[in-house]
Every structure is written in C-alpha cells, then in structure tokens.
Design a protein around this motif. Sequence first.
Motif, PDB file in Angstrom:
ATOM      1  N   GLU A   1      62.084  73.785  14.474  1.00  0.00           N
ATOM      2  CA  GLU A   1      61.155  73.074  13.609  1.00  0.00           C
ATOM      3  C   GLU A   1      61.637  71.644  13.373  1.00  0.00           C
ATOM      4  O   GLU A   1      62.822  71.351  13.514  1.00  0.00           O
ATOM      5  CB  GLU A   1      61.039  73.802  12.268  1.00  0.00           C
TER       6      GLU A   1
ATOM      7  N   VAL B   1      60.978  68.185  10.645  1.00  0.00           N
ATOM      8  CA  VAL B   1      60.352  67.537   9.499  1.00  0.00           C
ATOM      9  C   VAL B   1      60.460  66.041   9.740  1.00  0.00           C
ATOM     10  O   VAL B   1      61.533  65.524  10.057  1.00  0.00           O
ATOM     11  CB  VAL B   1      61.034  67.941   8.170  1.00  0.00           C
TER      12      VAL B   1
ATOM     13  N   HIS C   1      55.258  68.300   9.402  1.00  0.00           N
ATOM     14  CA  HIS C   1      56.107  69.432   9.777  1.00  0.00           C
ATOM     15  C   HIS C   1      55.595  69.997  11.098  1.00  0.00           C
ATOM     16  O   HIS C   1      54.450  70.438  11.183  1.00  0.00           O
ATOM     17  CB  HIS C   1      56.066  70.507   8.691  1.00  0.00           C
TER      18      HIS C   1
END
Length: 103
Positions: A45, A47, A77
């Motif tokens: 992931e 951000v 995100h």
Amino acid sequence: MRHFRSSDFRAGRAWGALDIAELNGVSVRLHWTNAPYEWHVNEGEEVFAVLDGAVDMHVRQDGEVRIIPLRAGDVFHAQVGDEHVAHPLGEARILVIEKAGSV
C-alpha cells in the motif's frame, strides 16, 4: 530529533527524494517534482500526501482512466494492485509512505 520544512525542499531532478525515516520496513520520503512519474503498481500500500502544490492522480481501473485532483492537504491511498501515475501541476512536494524499496 529532526525538523523538516517541506516548502524549502527542492530536489535536483523530478521525483528526487529526501529520506525522512524507515519504520519497520516502511519508508517515509519527501518528494519534489515538476514532472509526471510513470504508470505503476506498488507491491504494498502507498499513502501519498500533497504538502505543497497540486497533483492530478491518474488511476486506471478496468481499462478506464480517472483523474483525481489533489491539492495541498489532500491524501491519496493506493491499495496493492492499484495502477496509478501522479501528474504535478507545476512544482509539488509530496510525502510518500510506502513499503521500503517500492518503485
């Protein structure tokens, strides 16, 4: 202890970064850019927080491209598998938090 003033940071090339920290395999980096990145998919992931400037985040889902306008203070995100590319509108400074070693 360290202090960073993002508005003072400028890299020698687009997407140049200032490494701020690595936290248990996650990198925190301040990027400066004035040019688009490249289409990519992160292994983990991500951000992406716009600190200064504006960025159009292009995302591709099911073959369709959608543009998400991001301004200072906005956060994006990306989950694992999300294909995306950032296009700054002029100069931008972005805080990126992602798996260490990600592209």
